[in-house]
Write a protein that holds these residues in place. Structure first.
Motif, PDB file in Angstrom:
ATOM      1  N   GLY A   8       0.839  -1.189   0.000  1.00 31.67           N
ATOM      2  CA  GLY A   8       0.000   0.000   0.000  1.00 31.67           C
ATOM      3  C   GLY A   8       0.875   1.240   0.000  1.00 31.67           C
ATOM      4  N   PRO A   9       0.382   2.392   0.339  1.00 36.76           N
ATOM      5  CA  PRO A   9      -1.044   2.665   0.539  1.00 36.76           C
ATOM      6  C   PRO A   9      -1.743   2.927  -0.805  1.00 36.76           C
ATOM      7  CG  PRO A   9       0.244   4.632   0.994  1.00 36.76           C
ATOM      8  CD  PRO A   9       1.231   3.574   0.612  1.00 36.76           C
ATOM      9  N   PHE A  10      -3.032   2.619  -0.828  1.00 35.74           N
ATOM     10  CA  PHE A  10      -3.876   2.893  -1.998  1.00 35.74           C
ATOM     11  C   PHE A  10      -4.882   3.983  -1.635  1.00 35.74           C
ATOM     12  CE2 PHE A  10      -2.588  -1.560  -2.251  1.00 35.74           C
ATOM     13  CZ  PHE A  10      -2.015  -1.601  -3.521  1.00 35.74           C
ATOM     14  N   THR A  11      -5.090   4.925  -2.547  1.00 38.96           N
ATOM     15  CA  THR A  11      -6.038   6.009  -2.274  1.00 38.96           C
ATOM     16  C   THR A  11      -7.412   5.424  -1.931  1.00 38.96           C
ATOM     17  OG1 THR A  11      -4.869   7.082  -4.113  1.00 38.96           O
ATOM     18  CG2 THR A  11      -6.729   8.289  -3.134  1.00 38.96           C
ATOM     19  N   GLN A  12      -7.828   4.427  -2.722  1.00 34.53           N
ATOM     20  CA  GLN A  12      -9.091   3.715  -2.451  1.00 34.53           C
ATOM     21  C   GLN A  12      -8.897   2.228  -2.716  1.00 34.53           C
ATOM     22  OE1 GLN A  12     -12.305   5.151  -4.957  1.00 34.53           O
ATOM     23  NE2 GLN A  12     -12.891   6.689  -3.435  1.00 34.53           N
ATOM     24  N   ALA A  13      -9.670   1.412  -1.993  1.00 35.25           N
ATOM     25  CA  ALA A  13      -9.816  -0.001  -2.370  1.00 35.25           C
ATOM     26  C   ALA A  13     -11.314  -0.279  -2.498  1.00 35.25           C
ATOM     27  CB  ALA A  13      -9.201  -0.919  -1.326  1.00 35.25           C
ATOM     28  N   LEU A  14     -11.698  -0.773  -3.670  1.00 39.05           N
ATOM     29  CA  LEU A  14     -13.095  -1.179  -3.917  1.00 39.05           C
ATOM     30  C   LEU A  14     -13.093  -2.696  -3.776  1.00 39.05           C
ATOM     31  CD1 LEU A  14     -15.974  -0.447  -5.068  1.00 39.05           C
ATOM     32  CD2 LEU A  14     -15.004  -0.918  -7.333  1.00 39.05           C
ATOM     33  N   THR A  15     -13.696  -3.203  -2.681  1.00 36.99           N
ATOM     34  CA  THR A  15     -13.467  -4.625  -2.369  1.00 36.99           C
ATOM     35  C   THR A  15     -14.450  -5.585  -3.045  1.00 36.99           C
ATOM     36  OG1 THR A  15     -14.885  -4.654  -0.412  1.00 36.99           O
ATOM     37  CG2 THR A  15     -12.566  -3.992  -0.094  1.00 36.99           C
ATOM     38  N   LEU A  16     -15.685  -5.116  -3.323  1.00 37.39           N
ATOM     39  CA  LEU A  16     -16.751  -5.977  -3.876  1.00 37.39           C
ATOM     40  C   LEU A  16     -17.182  -7.065  -2.892  1.00 37.39           C
ATOM     41  CD1 LEU A  16     -17.970  -5.480  -6.769  1.00 37.39           C
ATOM     42  CD2 LEU A  16     -15.665  -4.617  -6.623  1.00 37.39           C
ATOM     43  N   ARG A  17     -16.704  -7.014  -1.651  1.00 36.36           N
ATOM     44  CA  ARG A  17     -17.109  -8.091  -0.739  1.00 36.36           C
ATOM     45  C   ARG A  17     -18.471  -7.797  -0.111  1.00 36.36           C
ATOM     46  NH1 ARG A  17     -12.429  -7.600   3.954  1.00 36.36           N
ATOM     47  NH2 ARG A  17     -12.675  -5.365   4.283  1.00 36.36           N
ATOM     48  N   GLY A  18     -19.136  -8.868   0.299  1.00 32.72           N
ATOM     49  CA  GLY A  18     -20.395  -8.744   1.022  1.00 32.72           C
ATOM     50  C   GLY A  18     -21.605  -8.476   0.144  1.00 32.72           C
ATOM     51  N   LEU A  19     -21.448  -8.522  -1.174  1.00 34.16           N
ATOM     52  CA  LEU A  19     -22.596  -8.240  -2.049  1.00 34.16           C
ATOM     53  C   LEU A  19     -23.444  -9.494  -2.230  1.00 34.16           C
ATOM     54  CD1 LEU A  19     -20.921  -6.190  -4.931  1.00 34.16           C
ATOM     55  CD2 LEU A  19     -22.250  -5.320  -3.000  1.00 34.16           C
ATOM     56  N   PRO A  20     -24.783  -9.339  -2.311  1.00 35.56           N
ATOM     57  CA  PRO A  20     -25.614 -10.511  -2.585  1.00 35.56           C
ATOM     58  C   PRO A  20     -25.323 -11.101  -3.956  1.00 35.56           C
ATOM     59  CG  PRO A  20     -26.960  -8.508  -2.369  1.00 35.56           C
ATOM     60  CD  PRO A  20     -25.541  -8.107  -2.119  1.00 35.56           C
ATOM     61  N   SER A  26     -27.669  -1.755  -5.395  1.00 37.60           N
ATOM     62  CA  SER A  26     -27.497  -0.302  -5.369  1.00 37.60           C
ATOM     63  C   SER A  26     -26.059   0.024  -4.964  1.00 37.60           C
ATOM     64  CB  SER A  26     -28.488   0.346  -4.400  1.00 37.60           C
ATOM     65  OG  SER A  26     -28.236  -0.134  -3.104  1.00 37.60           O
ATOM     66  N   ASP A  27     -25.609   1.199  -5.394  1.00 41.07           N
ATOM     67  CA  ASP A  27     -24.195   1.531  -5.190  1.00 41.07           C
ATOM     68  C   ASP A  27     -23.819   1.679  -3.716  1.00 41.07           C
ATOM     69  OD1 ASP A  27     -23.726   1.366  -7.854  1.00 41.07           O
ATOM     70  OD2 ASP A  27     -23.794   3.521  -8.231  1.00 41.07           O
ATOM     71  N   ASP A  28     -24.806   1.947  -2.856  1.00 44.54           N
ATOM     72  CA  ASP A  28     -24.424   2.091  -1.441  1.00 44.54           C
ATOM     73  C   ASP A  28     -24.010   0.750  -0.819  1.00 44.54           C
ATOM     74  OD1 ASP A  28     -26.899   0.957  -1.270  1.00 44.54           O
ATOM     75  OD2 ASP A  28     -27.889   2.674  -0.308  1.00 44.54           O
ATOM     76  N   LEU A  29     -24.179  -0.332  -1.554  1.00 47.36           N
ATOM     77  CA  LEU A  29     -23.710  -1.637  -1.046  1.00 47.36           C
ATOM     78  C   LEU A  29     -22.205  -1.833  -1.264  1.00 47.36           C
ATOM     79  CD1 LEU A  29     -26.586  -3.929  -2.383  1.00 47.36           C
ATOM     80  CD2 LEU A  29     -26.188  -3.266  -0.003  1.00 47.36           C
ATOM     81  N   LEU A  30     -21.610  -0.952  -2.080  1.00 47.05           N
ATOM     82  CA  LEU A  30     -20.175  -1.121  -2.382  1.00 47.05           C
ATOM     83  C   LEU A  30     -19.306  -0.684  -1.209  1.00 47.05           C
ATOM     84  CD1 LEU A  30     -20.007   0.221  -6.069  1.00 47.05           C
ATOM     85  CD2 LEU A  30     -19.729  -2.163  -5.304  1.00 47.05           C
ATOM     86  N   GLU A  31     -18.389  -1.535  -0.800  1.00 47.52           N
ATOM     87  CA  GLU A  31     -17.442  -1.151   0.250  1.00 47.52           C
ATOM     88  C   GLU A  31     -16.228  -0.458  -0.381  1.00 47.52           C
ATOM     89  OE1 GLU A  31     -15.209  -3.245   4.005  1.00 47.52           O
ATOM     90  OE2 GLU A  31     -14.845  -4.139   2.040  1.00 47.52           O
ATOM     91  N   VAL A  32     -15.988   0.773   0.048  1.00 50.76           N
ATOM     92  CA  VAL A  32     -14.815   1.504  -0.432  1.00 50.76           C
ATOM     93  C   VAL A  32     -13.973   1.870   0.794  1.00 50.76           C
ATOM     94  CG1 VAL A  32     -13.988   3.551  -1.661  1.00 50.76           C
ATOM     95  CG2 VAL A  32     -16.114   2.456  -2.371  1.00 50.76           C
TER      96      VAL A  32
END
Ligand code: NIG
Ligand code: FE
Length: 436
Positions: A8-20, A26-32
């Motif tokens: 790291g470090p990374f400015t952002q990580a978009l994990t995609l985890r925990g999605l059904p 909806s976009d609010d389900l995205l973990e950033v």
């Protein structure tokens, strides 16, 4: 055993985890995670969290800390100022193991000749078959290593590759052996699929009529058992279409493949209906194409627990409408998006560009598009350790030179990764001036 490393470090990580797995997202389900780091060990992710949290916790543990900029500096490059980490993309449907070009078919299509007319006069898939039969296993391996490398530069780290241009026991084996070697190359993770039921080869066509059953009996008896014996493929596909393999004939073949223990996937409803219903009936892992599908067909997929795979590259290549992706999601299906990269209908092979365009046309949320090219695509392949950034997953990750993950779809495939990792092993793909 590679020692653990904190990257790291990374400015952002978009994990995609925990999605059904199913339905609209909806976009609010995205973990950033802002200012993120990832701990990897032996090619697998151990943790993804804030950089400062991981550093504090791991202080004094002796774990090596790798600052991303050092990977660039080691190659004499300056690191982009912003970095966004995402899972490596998963392309769940390709036909990249081919030789030759179909530029002439494409020119004919621009002049109004249809894909099916070209096939009927001996062009199309049978033309690629002739070139692929003439190529050696080594030639196919080399051509495809380059395609796999191009795909990786554009962020794809898991690639399904079908046979289907050999169309004889020996030539299908040659293709699948080349595909197996591609998987061993370490360039990307490769999932092979046998598509011997792509079209009927010329040897089985005669003035007395087509002999689909005889060809498929030969494949079932002489090819499928060898695929298992040589670990060449655990998946079987068929092009279900009156001009390729009609539903009734494909049903028997796919059922026999299923009885032999193969997972099924189907080229379904590309030009006419029938394939999706068959995929639902047989409980295939996925039904791919679906451009001609109605709600009734999509509901059959839902009942069978089948992932719908949209192939926008084929719609773009053939100039036909897109798969009804919005409808599929609203009906509660799992939707993956794949490139269908092949010499005929989808010669471009740029998954991120195609997924971005499908999202714009079908009004898919960013979460739905991202899930379609990562975790839902992994699910369509039956894979449980790629497609999200989470503990125990393979460290297949890509890094874009941007401070905001939303730039990636917004730029419709023009913003490419500057760094990719396959099983934790990094490869720089930096292009000056691509930073935003
Ligand atoms: O998915 N439709 C069948 N198979 C491929 C095309 C293969 C080719 O034209 O060479 C597809 O579009
Ligand atoms: Fe295809």
């Amino acid at each position: 055993m590679a020692p653990p490393r904190l990257i790291g470090p990374f400015t952002q990580a978009l994990t995609l985890r925990g999605l059904p797995a199913l339905g609209a997202l909806s976009d609010d389900l995205l973990e950033v995670i802002n200012n993120a780091g990832v701990l990897i060990s032996n090619g697998r992710i151990q943790r993804v969290d804030e950089w400062s949290v991981l550093r504090t916790e791991l202080k004094g543990s002796g774990i090596e800390e790798v600052r991303v900029e050092t990977l660039f500096e080691a190659k004499g490059l300056s690191c982009p100022p912003y970095l966004t980490l995402t899972p490596g993309l998963v392309d769940a449907h390709t036909h990249i193991c081919y030789a030759g070009s179909r530029a002439r078919d494409y020119a004919d299509r621009l002049n109004g000749v249809s894909y099916e007319e070209i096939a009927a006069r001996g062009g199309g898939i049978r033309d690629t078959m002739r070139h692929t039969r003439a190529a050696s296993e080594e030639e196919l391996f080399m051509i495809n290593l380059q395609r796999l490398s191009d795909h990786r530069r554009r962020g794809v780290t898991t690639v399904e590759i079908k046979s289907g241009y050999g169309l004889s026991v020996g030539d299908e084996l040659k293709q699948l052996r080349a595909i197996k070697r591609l998987g061993e190359s370490g360039m990307s993770r490769v999932i092979p699929t046998c598509l011997a039921a792509h079209v009927l080869p010329p040897e089985y066509r005669s003035s007395k009529g087509d002999q689909h059953q005889d060809y498929l009996a030969e494949i079932t008896q002489s090819l499928l058992p060898r695929l298992r014996a040589e670990s060449l493929a655990a998946r079987v596909d068929a092009f279900v279409e009156p001009s390729a393999f009609p539903v009734e004939i494909a049903r028997d073949y796919l059922q026999q493949a299923k009885n032999l223990g193969f997972d099924l996937t189907v080229h379904a409803d590309q030009f006419s209906r029938g394939g999706a219903k068959l995929a639902g009936e047989l409980g295939a892992l996925s039904a791919d194409h679906l451009e001609a599908s109605t709600e009734e067909d999509l509901l059959a997929l839902k009942r069978g627990g089948v992932t719908a795979i949209a192939l926008p590259g084929a719609s773009l290549g053939l100039g036909i409408g897109y798969t009804p992706a919005r409808r599929a999601l609203d009906l509660g299906l799992s939707l993956a998006i794949a490139s269908d990269w092949n010499p005929g209908s989808a010669p471009m092979g740029h998954l991120l560009l195609q997924a971005s365009l499908l999202g714009a046309a079908e009004k898919l949320s960013a979460a739905e598009v991202w899930a379609g090219i990562t975790m839902r695509a992994a699910r369509a392949l039956g894979l449980t350790d790629v497609g999200t950034l989470q503990p125990d997953h393979s460290a297949d990750m890509i890094v874009f030179p941007t401070s905001d993950y939303r730039e990636i779809l917004y730029q419709q495939g023009m913003l490419n990764p500057c760094l990719t990792f396959v099983q934790g092993s990094p490869q720089l793909t930096y292009v000056e001036g691509s930073v935003c």
